[in-house]
Design a protein around this motif. Structure first.
Motif, mmCIF file in Angstrom:
data_model
loop_
_atom_site.group_PDB
_atom_site.id
_atom_site.type_symbol
_atom_site.label_atom_id
_atom_site.label_comp_id
_atom_site.label_asym_id
_atom_site.label_seq_id
_atom_site.Cartn_x
_atom_site.Cartn_y
_atom_site.Cartn_z
ATOM 1 N N LEU A 191 43.412 101.193 21.436
ATOM 2 C CA LEU A 191 42.578 100.754 22.549
ATOM 3 C C LEU A 191 43.389 100.573 23.824
ATOM 4 O O LEU A 191 42.924 100.913 24.924
ATOM 5 N N PHE A 192 44.597 100.035 23.703
ATOM 6 C CA PHE A 192 45.452 99.830 24.873
ATOM 7 C C PHE A 192 45.672 101.154 25.602
ATOM 8 O O PHE A 192 45.519 101.239 26.830
ATOM 9 N N ASP A 193 46.016 102.201 24.858
ATOM 10 C CA ASP A 193 46.228 103.515 25.462
ATOM 11 C C ASP A 193 44.924 104.097 26.003
ATOM 12 O O ASP A 193 44.898 104.715 27.075
ATOM 13 N N LEU A 194 43.849 103.913 25.255
ATOM 14 C CA LEU A 194 42.555 104.454 25.667
ATOM 15 C C LEU A 194 42.107 103.876 26.997
ATOM 16 O O LEU A 194 41.683 104.609 27.905
ATOM 17 N N TYR A 195 42.205 102.559 27.135
ATOM 18 C CA TYR A 195 41.785 101.924 28.384
ATOM 19 C C TYR A 195 42.638 102.401 29.565
ATOM 20 O O TYR A 195 42.112 102.636 30.660
ATOM 21 N N ASP A 196 43.944 102.515 29.366
ATOM 22 C CA ASP A 196 44.808 102.979 30.457
ATOM 23 C C ASP A 196 44.370 104.349 30.961
ATOM 24 O O ASP A 196 44.236 104.581 32.170
ATOM 25 N N CYS A 197 44.148 105.270 30.019
ATOM 26 C CA CYS A 197 43.810 106.637 30.420
ATOM 27 C C CYS A 197 42.399 106.734 30.977
ATOM 28 O O CYS A 197 42.155 107.448 31.961
ATOM 29 N N ALA A 198 41.466 105.986 30.380
ATOM 30 C CA ALA A 198 40.084 106.035 30.862
ATOM 31 C C ALA A 198 39.956 105.455 32.263
ATOM 32 O O ALA A 198 39.293 106.036 33.127
ATOM 33 N N ARG A 199 40.596 104.297 32.501
ATOM 34 C CA ARG A 199 40.474 103.669 33.819
ATOM 35 C C ARG A 199 41.087 104.566 34.895
ATOM 36 O O ARG A 199 40.572 104.631 36.023
ATOM 37 N N ALA A 200 42.187 105.255 34.579
ATOM 38 C CA ALA A 200 42.781 106.172 35.556
ATOM 39 C C ALA A 200 41.863 107.354 35.822
ATOM 40 O O ALA A 200 41.607 107.717 36.977
ATOM 41 N N ALA A 201 41.349 107.972 34.752
ATOM 42 C CA ALA A 201 40.554 109.193 34.898
ATOM 43 C C ALA A 201 39.212 108.931 35.566
ATOM 44 O O ALA A 201 38.768 109.714 36.422
ATOM 45 N N GLU A 202 38.533 107.839 35.193
ATOM 46 C CA GLU A 202 37.198 107.624 35.734
ATOM 47 C C GLU A 202 37.234 107.239 37.213
ATOM 48 O O GLU A 202 36.276 107.479 37.944
ATOM 49 N N ASN A 203 38.373 106.681 37.662
ATOM 50 C CA ASN A 203 38.511 106.308 39.070
ATOM 51 C C ASN A 203 39.408 107.254 39.852
ATOM 52 O O ASN A 203 39.527 107.126 41.059
ATOM 53 N N GLN A 204 40.060 108.174 39.144
ATOM 54 C CA GLN A 204 40.966 109.154 39.756
ATOM 55 C C GLN A 204 42.052 108.458 40.578
ATOM 56 O O GLN A 204 42.267 108.728 41.757
ATOM 57 N N VAL A 205 42.728 107.527 39.907
ATOM 58 C CA VAL A 205 43.830 106.765 40.496
ATOM 59 C C VAL A 205 44.995 106.759 39.518
ATOM 60 O O VAL A 205 44.874 107.181 38.369
ATOM 61 N N PHE A 206 46.141 106.274 39.974
ATOM 62 C CA PHE A 206 47.282 106.072 39.091
ATOM 63 C C PHE A 206 47.187 104.700 38.437
ATOM 64 O O PHE A 206 46.846 103.710 39.088
ATOM 65 N N MET A 207 47.487 104.644 37.148
ATOM 66 C CA MET A 207 47.606 103.383 36.421
ATOM 67 C C MET A 207 49.070 103.197 36.052
ATOM 68 O O MET A 207 49.674 104.082 35.425
ATOM 69 N N VAL A 208 49.639 102.067 36.438
ATOM 70 C CA VAL A 208 51.005 101.721 36.052
ATOM 71 C C VAL A 208 50.869 100.510 35.134
ATOM 72 O O VAL A 208 50.617 99.394 35.584
ATOM 73 N N SER A 209 50.993 100.759 33.836
ATOM 74 C CA SER A 209 50.613 99.792 32.815
ATOM 75 C C SER A 209 51.841 99.263 32.075
ATOM 76 O O SER A 209 52.540 100.014 31.400
ATOM 77 N N SER A 210 52.068 97.957 32.189
ATOM 78 C CA SER A 210 53.216 97.317 31.534
ATOM 79 C C SER A 210 52.728 96.475 30.358
ATOM 80 O O SER A 210 51.535 96.210 30.217
ATOM 81 N N ASN A 211 53.659 96.036 29.510
ATOM 82 C CA ASN A 211 53.277 95.169 28.398
ATOM 83 C C ASN A 211 54.500 94.478 27.816
ATOM 84 O O ASN A 211 55.625 94.997 27.897
ATOM 85 N N LEU A 212 54.246 93.323 27.211
ATOM 86 C CA LEU A 212 55.300 92.626 26.483
ATOM 87 C C LEU A 212 55.632 93.353 25.185
ATOM 88 O O LEU A 212 54.822 94.107 24.643
ATOM 89 N N THR A 213 56.824 93.088 24.663
ATOM 90 C CA THR A 213 57.218 93.496 23.326
ATOM 91 C C THR A 213 57.647 92.244 22.564
ATOM 92 O O THR A 213 57.741 91.155 23.123
ATOM 93 N N GLY A 214 57.941 92.400 21.276
ATOM 94 C CA GLY A 214 58.447 91.290 20.486
ATOM 95 C C GLY A 214 57.346 90.356 20.015
ATOM 96 O O GLY A 214 56.160 90.695 20.036
ATOM 97 N N ILE A 215 57.740 89.168 19.598
ATOM 98 C CA ILE A 215 56.829 88.212 18.969
ATOM 99 C C ILE A 215 56.898 86.869 19.689
ATOM 100 O O ILE A 215 57.979 86.386 20.019
ATOM 101 N N THR A 216 55.729 86.298 19.941
ATOM 102 C CA THR A 216 55.607 84.923 20.426
ATOM 103 C C THR A 216 54.589 84.222 19.539
ATOM 104 O O THR A 216 53.426 84.625 19.494
#
Length: 281
Positions: A191-216
């Motif tokens: 879903l994380f990847d899907l939302y990134d690509c869909a939001r970019a494509a449907e609005n025809q903009v660049f998405m610069v998507s960051s995220n945490l790694t590891g465990i909290t």
């Protein structure tokens, strides 16, 4: 052609605020040496995220900071000509927000308070109430914080207000109810990847998507930082590892090319979209 380098970070950031600031400054300095023009840190990079998404421990919440305080000042000082977006817990009197701020060496360019709250996050943070765009050295941008990008209206609002780049800062974990044995197979990873690509494509903009790694606490974060082009194509990604996904692009040329024949924003039918429940018959 005028190109810029967009960078999305995947990395681990914990509750130690001093260490987090020092780490962020070091990453900014390294990114500057690599010619990065826009650097997007994860959500909660300054001070970490909650450890339980359903029932956050009120005695174990991330430290909240003043955006006019020393921590953000250190990021501004390090940024120089670079545009930097970074997430933190914002202190606004007695109220705390899951927030992001965008800065350069000239100061604060824009800010965002997370609007959409999943599960029990409202027990730790108040909700924001708006989406705003602002001008930066790399053009007009807007910001989203993790769950915000699940809702198409969030990114669409930013695009309709002129954003050419959307910085999506996340503290996005694997599924808390049905976690897969391998992160790439987790449904939240998809879903994380899907939302990134869909939001970019449907609005025809660049998405610069960051995220945490590891465990909290009980949360295991996915990484998967990426730069997505206006056609929904992934230009660079860290996959599930930490690191920096970066892409050199001509923002205006690529967006103009994507919108040359099919311009989604200009072809919207805002006059007929229902704001009330759908009527039958």
């Amino acid at each position: 052609m005028s190109t810029v380098t967009l960078g999305a970070l995947a990395g681990h950031f914990g509750r130690d605020l001093t260490r987090g600031v020092d780490k962020a400054v070091g990453i900014i300095e390294a990114a500057a040496r690599d010619g990065v023009d826009l650097l997007v840190f994860p959500d909660a990079a300054l001070g970490g995220y909650i450890g339980d998404l359903r029932h956050p421990d009120p005695e174990d919440l991330p430290p909240a900071i003043d955006p006019a305080g020393a921590e953000v000042a250190a990021i501004i000082a390090a940024a120089g000509p670079m545009t930097v977006c970074i997430g933190y817990t914002e202190a606004a009197g007695d109220v705390h927000y899951n927030a992001a701020i965008c800065v350069s060496g000239d100061g604060i360019l824009g800010s965002h308070r997370k609007v959409h709250q999943p599960a029990g996050e409202s027990e730790a943070y108040a909700a924001g109430d708006s989406f705003r765009t602002f001008d930066t050295p790399v053009g007009r941008i807007g910001m989203l914080i993790d769950y915000d990008k699940t809702f198409p209206e969030s990114a669409r609002t930013l695009a309709l207000h002129g954003a050419r780049v959307i910085a999506a800062l996340s503290a996005w974990p694997a599924s808390v109810t049905d976690r897969a044995t391998r992160l790439p197979a987790d449904r939240q990873s998809r879903l994380f990847d899907l939302y990134d690509c869909a939001r970019a494509a449907e609005n025809q903009v660049f998405m610069v998507s960051s995220n945490l790694t590891g465990i909290t606490g009980s949360l295991q974060f996915l990484g998967q930082a990426k730069v997505v082009g206006p056609g929904g194509d992934v230009l660079a990604t860290t996959r599930s590892k930490g690191g920096l996904a970066k892409a050199e692009v001509d923002i205006d040329a690529e967006i103009d090319r994507a919108r040359r024949v099919l311009n989604h924003l200009s072809e919207l039918r805002l006059d007929i979209y229902a704001t009330d429940p759908v009527r039958e018959g």
